[in-house]
Design a protein around this motif. Structure first.
Motif, PDB file in Angstrom:
ATOM      1  N   LEU A 174       4.353  -0.891   3.344  1.00  0.00           N
ATOM      2  CA  LEU A 174       3.632   0.378   3.421  1.00  0.00           C
ATOM      3  C   LEU A 174       4.593   1.506   3.058  1.00  0.00           C
ATOM      4  CD1 LEU A 174       1.255   2.223   4.164  1.00  0.00           C
ATOM      5  CD2 LEU A 174       2.016   2.067   6.565  1.00  0.00           C
ATOM      6  N   VAL A 175       4.253   2.242   1.999  1.00  0.00           N
ATOM      7  CA  VAL A 175       5.069   3.360   1.530  1.00  0.00           C
ATOM      8  C   VAL A 175       4.298   4.647   1.783  1.00  0.00           C
ATOM      9  CG1 VAL A 175       6.196   4.425  -0.475  1.00  0.00           C
ATOM     10  CG2 VAL A 175       6.042   1.923  -0.308  1.00  0.00           C
ATOM     11  N   THR A 176       4.935   5.620   2.443  1.00  0.00           N
ATOM     12  CA  THR A 176       4.294   6.909   2.682  1.00  0.00           C
ATOM     13  C   THR A 176       5.258   8.049   2.356  1.00  0.00           C
ATOM     14  OG1 THR A 176       4.890   6.782   5.036  1.00  0.00           O
ATOM     15  CG2 THR A 176       2.646   6.100   4.424  1.00  0.00           C
ATOM     16  N   VAL A 231      10.365   9.878   2.212  1.00  0.00           N
ATOM     17  CA  VAL A 231       9.636   8.627   1.984  1.00  0.00           C
ATOM     18  C   VAL A 231       9.975   7.670   3.118  1.00  0.00           C
ATOM     19  CG1 VAL A 231      11.408   7.581   0.479  1.00  0.00           C
ATOM     20  CG2 VAL A 231       9.027   6.839   0.278  1.00  0.00           C
ATOM     21  N   VAL A 232       8.976   6.921   3.554  1.00  0.00           N
ATOM     22  CA  VAL A 232       9.168   5.922   4.606  1.00  0.00           C
ATOM     23  C   VAL A 232       8.565   4.614   4.103  1.00  0.00           C
ATOM     24  CG1 VAL A 232       8.591   5.239   6.967  1.00  0.00           C
ATOM     25  CG2 VAL A 232       9.091   7.641   6.448  1.00  0.00           C
ATOM     26  N   VAL A 240       0.863  -1.179   0.000  1.00  0.00           N
ATOM     27  CA  VAL A 240       0.000   0.000   0.000  1.00  0.00           C
ATOM     28  C   VAL A 240       0.897   1.227   0.000  1.00  0.00           C
ATOM     29  CG1 VAL A 240      -1.738   1.317   1.284  1.00  0.00           C
ATOM     30  CG2 VAL A 240      -1.845  -1.191   1.249  1.00  0.00           C
ATOM     31  N   ALA A 241       0.570   2.204  -0.845  1.00  0.00           N
ATOM     32  CA  ALA A 241       1.314   3.459  -0.913  1.00  0.00           C
ATOM     33  C   ALA A 241       0.340   4.615  -0.692  1.00  0.00           C
ATOM     34  CB  ALA A 241       2.013   3.592  -2.265  1.00  0.00           C
ATOM     35  N   ALA A 242       0.652   5.489   0.263  1.00  0.00           N
ATOM     36  CA  ALA A 242      -0.227   6.612   0.614  1.00  0.00           C
ATOM     37  C   ALA A 242       0.602   7.886   0.728  1.00  0.00           C
ATOM     38  CB  ALA A 242      -0.941   6.326   1.933  1.00  0.00           C
ATOM     39  N   ILE A 243       0.138   8.952   0.077  1.00  0.00           N
ATOM     40  CA  ILE A 243       0.891  10.200   0.082  1.00  0.00           C
ATOM     41  C   ILE A 243       0.063  11.363   0.617  1.00  0.00           C
ATOM     42  CG2 ILE A 243       0.305  10.679  -2.334  1.00  0.00           C
ATOM     43  CD1 ILE A 243       3.229  11.855  -2.584  1.00  0.00           C
ATOM     44  N   CYS A 244       0.751  12.273   1.262  1.00  0.00           N
ATOM     45  CA  CYS A 244       0.207  13.550   1.725  1.00  0.00           C
ATOM     46  C   CYS A 244      -0.876  13.345   2.792  1.00  0.00           C
ATOM     47  CB  CYS A 244      -0.300  14.350   0.530  1.00  0.00           C
ATOM     48  SG  CYS A 244      -0.363  16.120   0.815  1.00  0.00           S
ATOM     49  N   HIS A 245      -2.142  13.651   2.493  1.00  0.00           N
ATOM     50  CA  HIS A 245      -3.235  13.489   3.451  1.00  0.00           C
ATOM     51  C   HIS A 245      -3.849  12.080   3.422  1.00  0.00           C
ATOM     52  CE1 HIS A 245      -2.986  17.870   3.303  1.00  0.00           C
ATOM     53  NE2 HIS A 245      -3.627  17.886   4.462  1.00  0.00           N
ATOM     54  N   ALA A 246      -3.433  11.246   2.487  1.00  0.00           N
ATOM     55  CA  ALA A 246      -4.025   9.904   2.333  1.00  0.00           C
ATOM     56  C   ALA A 246      -3.938   9.034   3.586  1.00  0.00           C
ATOM     57  CB  ALA A 246      -3.408   9.181   1.138  1.00  0.00           C
ATOM     58  N   PRO A 247      -2.931   9.176   4.447  1.00  0.00           N
ATOM     59  CA  PRO A 247      -2.922   8.353   5.650  1.00  0.00           C
ATOM     60  C   PRO A 247      -4.132   8.529   6.572  1.00  0.00           C
ATOM     61  CG  PRO A 247      -0.693   9.047   5.185  1.00  0.00           C
ATOM     62  CD  PRO A 247      -1.603   9.807   4.233  1.00  0.00           C
TER      63      PRO A 247
END
Length: 190
Positions: free
Chosen positions: A158-160, A152-153, A109-116
């Motif tokens: 899980l990629v954020t 990036v973490v 799963v990859a989530a960026i910015c406000h997506a978390p």
């Protein structure tokens, strides 16, 4: 872009509007360039409205409605940001359940910015390390995550990332994690 995703399918889950356009189009291009087939999954059929920050941008055709998909249809999940997009997604029980299922099935799963925000609602951040737009830090900590301010973490599939400036690093790691396939530790927070 390193990584070969030939034969893989990646879901891009969005609400009806409020999607930060570049956080949809750049990861979409990255998975396409790596050989994967992306699908735009939304809470409604038809089209979704993207934005450039607060200004309306392009509209995009929805491939599938969240009610008609399963985690088994995909090899990975991408959650674009935008303030309104994840806020609306987290109010849709089917979308939240789908996100949770990706973790339970050990899929990247990859989530960026406000997506978390959607990850918080799906209750999958407890014990995880991630980043986001800075205004979400308290929400993520309150949900049991360790929040860090990094480009990036990656935490076991899980990629954020924090914002559109981080997209090059986000896209590289997203493609890498999807290419690696199942991550057993991904299920620990499901």
């Amino acid at each position: 872009m390193s990584g070969d995703l030939t034969g893989r399918k990646v879901a891009f889950l969005v609400a009806a509007e409020g999607i930060e356009q570049v956080e949809l189009t750049e990861p979409w291009k990255a998975v396409t360039d790596a050989g994967a087939t992306p699908e735009l999954v939304s809470v409604q059929s038809g089209q979704v409205q993207a934005f450039h920050h607060l200004d309306k941008a392009d509209r995009f055709d929805v491939d599938r409605v969240v009610d008609d998909v399963s985690v088994d249809d995909y090899d990975g999940l991408v959650l674009p940001g935008g303030v309104a997009n994840p806020d609306a997604l987290r109010q849709n029980a089917t979308a939240v359940r789908l996100v949770h299922d990706f973790f339970g099935h050990q899929r990247p799963v990859a989530a960026i910015c406000h997506a978390p925000w959607t990850l918080v609602e799906a209750d999958v951040v407890r014990g995880r390390t991630l980043t986001s737009y800075p205004s979400l830090a308290t929400d993520l900590r309150n949900a049991g995550a360790t929040w860090v301010d990094k480009e990036v973490v990656v935490d076991s599939g899980l990629v954020t990332s924090r914002n559109p400036n981080d997209l090059p690093a986000f896209n590289r790691k997203m493609v890498e994690e999807i290419g690696e396939g199942a991550h057993r530790a991904q299920a620990r927070s499901a």
